[in-house]
Design a protein around this motif. Structure first.
Motif, short mmCIF file in Angstrom:
data_model
loop_
_atom_site.label_atom_id
_atom_site.label_comp_id
_atom_site.label_asym_id
_atom_site.label_seq_id
_atom_site.Cartn_x
_atom_site.Cartn_y
_atom_site.Cartn_z
N PRO A 51 0.88 -1.27 0.07
CA PRO A 51 0.07 0.12 0.11
C PRO A 51 0.98 1.28 0.06
N ASP A 52 1.97 1.23 0.63
CA ASP A 52 2.73 2.28 0.70
C ASP A 52 3.45 2.85 -0.70
N ASP A 53 3.59 1.70 -1.57
CA ASP A 53 3.96 1.91 -2.92
C ASP A 53 2.97 2.57 -3.69
N VAL A 54 1.68 2.28 -3.57
CA VAL A 54 0.49 2.89 -4.13
C VAL A 54 0.36 4.24 -3.66
N PHE A 55 0.61 4.80 -2.34
CA PHE A 55 0.36 5.99 -1.92
C PHE A 55 1.38 6.93 -2.26
N ARG A 56 2.72 6.19 -2.78
CA ARG A 56 3.69 7.25 -3.00
C ARG A 56 3.33 7.57 -4.63
N VAL A 57 2.63 6.75 -5.35
CA VAL A 57 2.27 7.12 -6.62
C VAL A 57 1.31 8.38 -6.52
N LEU A 58 0.16 8.03 -5.63
CA LEU A 58 -0.84 8.95 -5.38
C LEU A 58 -0.28 10.40 -4.93
N ALA A 59 0.81 10.29 -4.15
CA ALA A 59 1.32 11.59 -3.57
C ALA A 59 2.04 12.37 -4.48
N ASN A 60 2.46 11.91 -5.81
CA ASN A 60 3.31 12.46 -6.66
C ASN A 60 2.01 13.12 -7.70
N GLY A 61 1.58 14.27 -7.53
CA GLY A 61 0.51 14.75 -8.39
C GLY A 61 1.02 14.94 -9.94
N TRP A 62 2.02 14.95 -10.16
CA TRP A 62 2.52 15.04 -11.53
C TRP A 62 2.25 13.69 -12.36
N LEU A 63 2.01 12.66 -11.63
CA LEU A 63 1.76 11.30 -12.16
C LEU A 63 0.48 11.18 -12.62
N TYR A 64 -0.54 12.17 -12.16
CA TYR A 64 -1.98 11.90 -12.14
C TYR A 64 -2.28 11.53 -13.57
N TRP A 117 0.12 19.61 -2.04
CA TRP A 117 -0.46 18.16 -2.35
C TRP A 117 0.29 16.97 -1.80
N PRO A 118 -0.07 16.24 -1.41
CA PRO A 118 -1.39 15.70 -1.48
C PRO A 118 -2.51 16.11 0.15
N GLY A 119 -1.97 17.13 0.88
CA GLY A 119 -2.68 17.30 1.80
C GLY A 119 -4.10 17.74 1.59
N PRO A 120 -5.25 17.58 2.37
CA PRO A 120 -6.36 18.08 2.33
C PRO A 120 -6.62 19.37 2.03
N GLY A 121 -7.37 19.50 0.92
CA GLY A 121 -7.62 20.85 0.35
C GLY A 121 -6.86 21.41 -0.84
N ALA A 122 -5.77 20.63 -0.88
CA ALA A 122 -4.56 20.84 -2.12
C ALA A 122 -5.17 20.46 -3.35
N GLU A 123 -5.01 20.95 -4.51
CA GLU A 123 -5.52 20.65 -5.73
C GLU A 123 -4.42 20.37 -6.94
N LEU A 124 -4.82 19.47 -7.87
CA LEU A 124 -4.08 19.24 -9.03
C LEU A 124 -4.80 19.85 -10.11
N ALA A 136 -9.83 19.50 -28.52
CA ALA A 136 -10.85 19.45 -27.34
C ALA A 136 -10.37 19.32 -25.94
N LEU A 137 -9.28 20.05 -25.65
CA LEU A 137 -8.75 19.84 -24.08
C LEU A 137 -9.50 20.71 -23.10
N LEU A 138 -10.04 20.42 -22.22
CA LEU A 138 -10.65 21.26 -21.03
C LEU A 138 -10.05 21.39 -19.87
N ASP A 139 -9.65 22.29 -19.26
CA ASP A 139 -8.92 22.41 -17.82
C ASP A 139 -9.79 22.30 -16.83
N ASP A 140 -9.15 21.81 -15.78
CA ASP A 140 -9.90 21.82 -14.47
C ASP A 140 -9.20 21.16 -13.31
N THR A 141 -9.75 20.80 -12.26
CA THR A 141 -9.10 20.22 -11.04
C THR A 141 -9.31 19.02 -10.35
N THR A 142 -8.67 18.61 -9.70
CA THR A 142 -9.02 17.51 -8.60
C THR A 142 -8.52 17.88 -7.02
#
Length: 145
Positions: A12-25, A42-49, A58-64
């Motif tokens: 699970p730590d390996d999975v969360f290391r990937v999630l923590a790197n927002g540039w990999l989204y 990022w990845p703290g609560p409230g942070a955005e990608l 047809a690219l649209l800009d948004d956030t997560t």
């Protein structure tokens, strides 16, 4: 809500290391095509990608936005993809005797997608998220490598 699970040959730590790197989204999220910015918190609560989705031209800009961050067990995000809408995405990981089990739940919560009956949206989301988990597994298993 659409739910998918996948067994991965990593922790699970390996999975969360990937999630923590927002540039990999965009490398693991189906439909995301590029990153424009990642909040320093990022990845703290409230942070955005800040990402784009779709295919040129047809690219649209948004956030997560990260809503909850509890590594290596649980992450909850609010993914925006207007004009389709917004969804709550929860990713959970738990250790197995060999590797880990990762679960993703996606639930449309705002916008036009909420008006489409679940029996129509759930199969499409499950199909998309099966590929999302496959991509996440490639990255997390390489991290474990």
């Amino acid at each position: 809500m659409a739910t998918n699970t996948r067994t991965m040959d990593c922790t699970p730590d390996d999975v969360f290391r990937v999630l923590a790197n927002g540039w990999l989204y965009p490398a693991w999220v189906v439909g995301a095509s590029r990153m424009r910015d990642v909040d320093d918190s990022w990845p703290g609560p409230g942070a955005e990608l800040h990402h784009s989705f779709g295919v040129w031209p047809a690219l649209l800009d948004d956030t997560t936005q990260m809503k909850e961050w509890d590594p290596p067990h649980r992450a909850v995000m609010r993914a925006r993809g207007w004009p389709v809408g917004e969804a709550t995405v929860t990713i959970r990981a738990r250790r197995l005797s060999s590797g880990c089990l990762v679960r993703i739940d996606e639930d449309p919560v705002k916008g036009p997608a909420t008006f489409v009956p679940r029996f129509l949206t759930a199969p499409m989301l499950r199909w998309r998220n099966a590929e999302t988990l496959r991509r996440l597994a490639y990255l997390a298993e390489a991290e474990a490598g």
